[in-house]
Structures are given as structure tokens and as C-alpha cells.
Design a protein around this motif. Sequence first.
Motif, PDB file in Angstrom:
ATOM      1  N   GLN A 123       3.548  -3.380   4.000  1.00  0.00           N
ATOM      2  CA  GLN A 123       3.414  -1.973   4.409  1.00  0.00           C
ATOM      3  C   GLN A 123       2.462  -1.224   3.471  1.00  0.00           C
ATOM      4  O   GLN A 123       1.542  -0.550   3.915  1.00  0.00           O
ATOM      5  CB  GLN A 123       4.784  -1.293   4.399  1.00  0.00           C
ATOM      6  N   ASN A 124       2.693  -1.372   2.167  1.00  0.00           N
ATOM      7  CA  ASN A 124       1.859  -0.648   1.207  1.00  0.00           C
ATOM      8  C   ASN A 124       0.390  -0.980   1.370  1.00  0.00           C
ATOM      9  O   ASN A 124      -0.470  -0.103   1.296  1.00  0.00           O
ATOM     10  CB  ASN A 124       2.272  -0.988  -0.220  1.00  0.00           C
ATOM     11  N   ILE A 125       0.106  -2.258   1.594  1.00  0.00           N
ATOM     12  CA  ILE A 125      -1.304  -2.654   1.700  1.00  0.00           C
ATOM     13  C   ILE A 125      -1.911  -2.140   2.999  1.00  0.00           C
ATOM     14  O   ILE A 125      -3.004  -1.592   3.006  1.00  0.00           O
ATOM     15  CB  ILE A 125      -1.436  -4.180   1.582  1.00  0.00           C
ATOM     16  N   THR A 126      -1.185  -2.274   4.095  1.00  0.00           N
ATOM     17  CA  THR A 126      -1.797  -1.897   5.374  1.00  0.00           C
ATOM     18  C   THR A 126      -1.875  -0.378   5.555  1.00  0.00           C
ATOM     19  O   THR A 126      -2.643   0.089   6.386  1.00  0.00           O
ATOM     20  CB  THR A 126      -1.039  -2.503   6.564  1.00  0.00           C
ATOM     21  N   TYR A 127      -1.105   0.390   4.798  1.00  0.00           N
ATOM     22  CA  TYR A 127      -1.218   1.843   4.921  1.00  0.00           C
ATOM     23  C   TYR A 127      -2.447   2.377   4.189  1.00  0.00           C
ATOM     24  O   TYR A 127      -2.910   3.470   4.463  1.00  0.00           O
ATOM     25  CB  TYR A 127       0.011   2.560   4.345  1.00  0.00           C
ATOM     26  N   LEU A 128      -2.932   1.611   3.229  1.00  0.00           N
ATOM     27  CA  LEU A 128      -3.985   2.117   2.354  1.00  0.00           C
ATOM     28  C   LEU A 128      -5.231   2.647   3.091  1.00  0.00           C
ATOM     29  O   LEU A 128      -5.700   3.738   2.775  1.00  0.00           O
ATOM     30  CB  LEU A 128      -4.368   1.042   1.327  1.00  0.00           C
TER      31      LEU A 128
END
Lengths: 307, 311
Positions: B120-125
Motif C-alpha cells: 500500500q505504502n509503495i503504490t500510494y506514493l
Amino acid sequence: MKKDTKPKAHWLRRSRGEIAFSVFNHILMVALCFITLLPMWHVIMGSLSVPTKLFLHGGIAWYPVGGFSFDMYKTVFQNPDVLTGYLNTIFYAASGTLLSLFVNAMAAYTLCKHRMWNNAFITFMMIPMFFGGGLIPTYLVMKNLGLIYTRTIMIITGCVSMYNIIVLRTTFSGLPDGLIESAKIDGANDFWVLWRIVVPLCMATVAVIALFSIVGHWNNWYTAYIYLKDDEMMPLQIFLRRMLMEEGEAEKAVNNMNFDTRIFETMQYIEAMQYAFAIVAMLPILVAYPFLQRYFVKGVMVGAIKG
Amino acid sequence: MNQILKKNFRARFIRDFKLNWMCYLMFLPTIAYYIIFSYMPIYGICIAFLEYRPAIPFFEAEFVGLQNFQTYFSGMFFLRNLKNTLMLTSLSLIIEFPIPIIFALLLNEITNTRFKKLVQNITYLPHFVSIVVICGILQIFVKSDGVFNKIFAFFNPNWTSVNLLSRSEWFRPLYIGSGIWQGFGWGSILYLSALSGIDAELYEAALMDGASRWKQTIHITIPGIMPTICLMLILKCGGMLSTGSEKIILLYNPAIYNVADTLDTYIFREGIQGADFSGTAAVGMAIQAVSLAIMMCVNKITKRLSGNGLF
């Protein structure tokens, strides 16, 4: 968010198909993360490469091509536009966010405690969501008010947001009524109740909204592109756009570099230079993101569930 | 009867005002903002029916009726702009819209919480990366000696390197592709929060009845997020005629106007840069009216089909 919505027991009786799916799913997720990060990695590594080597390298820069080099960053920071842009953007983000919080918190407080006009107020704010004037009439209103070509417009546009008001109102409504009543009995009026009692207690939500507002201001180039004219007022994103999209601008910046370049070499420096500029413009967000991302997600969740 | 109500209302209002005058005062900035920046432009739409020129005052402009609409709709740009707009928005609806939903469903199947959080953290960036950076980097990548051309040349020896954004056939894939790259992670948040709201007991009951994971997805998960999907669909359909001009302005150039020039970019180019205020205000008004109509229709349809509507 709930950690696991399904009972653990199903782990014990997973069919072969389910295991295959799970493996595929994990691989897919890793691939998606890879695709998401790859362009950014390339840009970061490209900006750290030796420019002439990067030019000859082509393809994806997996590592700093030709060894680490901070020359391009030096060049970017020597560019006076970067400082102007940074200062302007920080000014717009700070003042825009403060004004927005001030106005939105007051509106949210009114809607949460004051009953008589609530429906009228909300309808009043809903109508423009479905039918607005559009770009040109808005532009003309700004123009007739004398707001174009001024710094004010960068702070005022988008300062009142229905979404923020609703999120704040939801949070404020969660506070016990007695709190506000007792403060009023002690002689505080609504304004001070809001700023001395309600807002300090809802600091988490206020911070999330401030965060979104700051990011919004940081990334905003369109308002400046439409309404501003003077270079000294331009936010960073406008300078970034020039550097990335107007060939002449990038060449000029390369030619202003302190180390000697021959004319035919100018082209070779442009790409690394543009990467470095992009990284410098993104820097605050890239640095802050890992620490703040859970607040971002929380903000959306609050809005999505309650709004 | 009416008289009594009126008097009653006035008395109530006065009493309320005396008690809560501070609240009225606190709401005043919001009202002022909406009147100035939302309602005045709505009133300003009437320049669509005038022959407005910047030099003369607004109220002295000549009334020309529907002439501005006629000029645009019979002009050479209308069909091109409409076609490009509809192509981009329908491609976005067909390709870009379902991806966050599928992504959320797949992510929901991952039980390792830490891995899930990381993804999630990576794809929200990308959502937080400014559109200028994304379009700028894309422009660098598609140059004739850029990364994209190098990659294509690697896989296809006969590839001739060109700047992809100078080619009409490449604009739409690049526009939609970069949109997906930026938006799929962030777009999934809404669906994930809807997914976490589904009652876990439903899954337990389904498991008791012997439903497989796939059956659970079909019969519990998807109906569970259907209201959210409908809501997003209605909003998306309401925006069928507006691509937004921000991203296209950053990507297009005169060589690809035949595929990239949409209604919104036309308004921006002719209105703001070309100062044809009346003509483009007419275009804007037509878009607004049709969008509203589409939104109401889709709302009615989804309401009838699934019982979920926006209003």
C-alpha cells in the motif's frame, strides 16, 4: 482497518488452487511495486550519474552511471529560479493552509452545533458541486476583482473545501456536548470555544487536513499557469515545468553552469540536469512521505466512511 | 396560516441570532467565498449569450442569443474535440476505472499484514508526485533517444526511434498508462475501506456452507463494495465530457492536436490564451449542462439496477 476479516481456520484447509492463487497474487503485488518504483529509481539514479555517461548509457539507470556525481545538484541550486520558486511555494503553502484551516474550522463548528440553518447552508454548498461556472466565467470574476497577477489568488483559490468541512464537522460532532456547554458557562464565546477547546482536542484530524492542503499547494502549477504572469511570484512547479518541457530553458541553464562545456556537449547535460531539478522539486514530499503516509491514508478513510 | 408561520420564523430567527450571532459571523467567510467564487461565475455564464469583449463593460455587451453556441457547434473544432474527449474518457472508464477495484480485491486476499501495508505504502506514493514531474519525466522517457525507445529497440530490432509524443497513435496509450501508474494505488483506498467494512460473520457463514474463496468473493465481497463502485461510477460518468486540461496541456503539442485536443483544452487555449471569452464560455456551459444530464441518467439507472444512487 480490521487486520483480517476472515477466520484463521481456512488456512488449514486450503486447496491447491488457493495456494497457487496466493503465490500468483504475491508475485503480482511485488511486480506492481516494482513498476511503481522503477521510474522514480531511474530518475534518482539518473540525477546522481555523471551527465555525459548517462547520455551515452541509454536505457534504465539501475545505478549511478559512471559513479556518483553531485554536479547537477550544484547547478540546480545555483539557479536563482529554484530559490524564488521554493520561497514562493513555501509562502503559498503556509498561508494558504492556515487560511483554509481557519475558515473551514469555523464553518465546520457552525454546522456541527448550530441547528437552524444547517440544511440551507449545506444545500448552498452542494449546488456548485453539480453545476459550476466553469473556467472562463471564474477567470473573468477573478479578473474583474483584480485578483489575477497577484499573490492573493494562489492563497485564496480552493481555500474553502466542502470535503474538509465535512471531515472536520464529523470529528467535532464526536466531542461531548457538555464540554462546550461548560466552557460557555465559564464565559467563553463560540469563537474561543472553537480555538481553545474544540480544535486542540481534534488536532489529529486538523493535522491530516493541513497535510493534504500543503501537498496540494506544493504540487499546484495550474492556478499559477492561468492567473500569474510575473516570474517573481511563480511557484516552484512553474519553473520545474519550464525546465522539463522547454528545451531552450534547460539549455540555458546548462550553459550557465560554472564548469566549462563546449556547445556540442550541452545536449548531453540536459537529461541529468532535468532529473536533478525534478528531484529537488519533489524532495520535501519524498522525504516526508515515509513518515507521514499513514496520516494521509487516515485522512481519506475518515472522509470515505463518514462523508 | 402563512402569516403565523412567517412571524414564527422571524421570531425564531431573531432569537436564534441573538443566541448564536457568533456562529453566524463564523460562517460568513464561507458564504462570502461561495458567493464570490462559485455563484458569481454561475451568474457569469450569461456571457455565453453575449458578445463580450474585454475592453467594454460586462453589462454593455451586446446580446447575441445562441450565436456563440452555433459558431462553435458548426465550426471545425467541435467534432474533433468531442471525439477526442469521448475517446479519452471512455478509455479511462473502461481501462482505468476497474483497475483500482481489482487491485483492492487482490490486496484484500493478502493475509500478511506487514506485506500488505508495504504494498500500500509503495503504490500510494505516485499520487503525491506532482503532475508536472510525471508529465515532464514522461516527456524525457519518450524522446527518440529516451528510455522507452531503447526498450522497444531492445525487444524489436526493426524499431525506428521516434519521439512518441509526436506520434498521434501514442498519445492515448501514454495518457491512460501514466494515469493508471499514478492512480491505481490511491484509487484503491476507497474500495479497501469499503472492504474492511464488510461483516466478518458473513465469511464465516459462507465457509460453514462450504463456499470457496472465489464464491465468497462473488457473493459477499463484490456485493459488499457495490455501493462504493456505483458511487464512483456515477461520478466518473458525470465527468464524461471533461478530461481536465491540466495533464493534456503538459503533454500535448500542435503535432498531435488531432488526437489530444479536447473540449477542456480548447476552452483553455481559446479562452484564456486567445481571449475568446464568450465563445468558450458557451462551450463550457454546454459541457456543464450535458454532464449534469448524464449524471442524473446514470444515477437513475444504477438506482434502478442496484438500489444505490448518489441522490
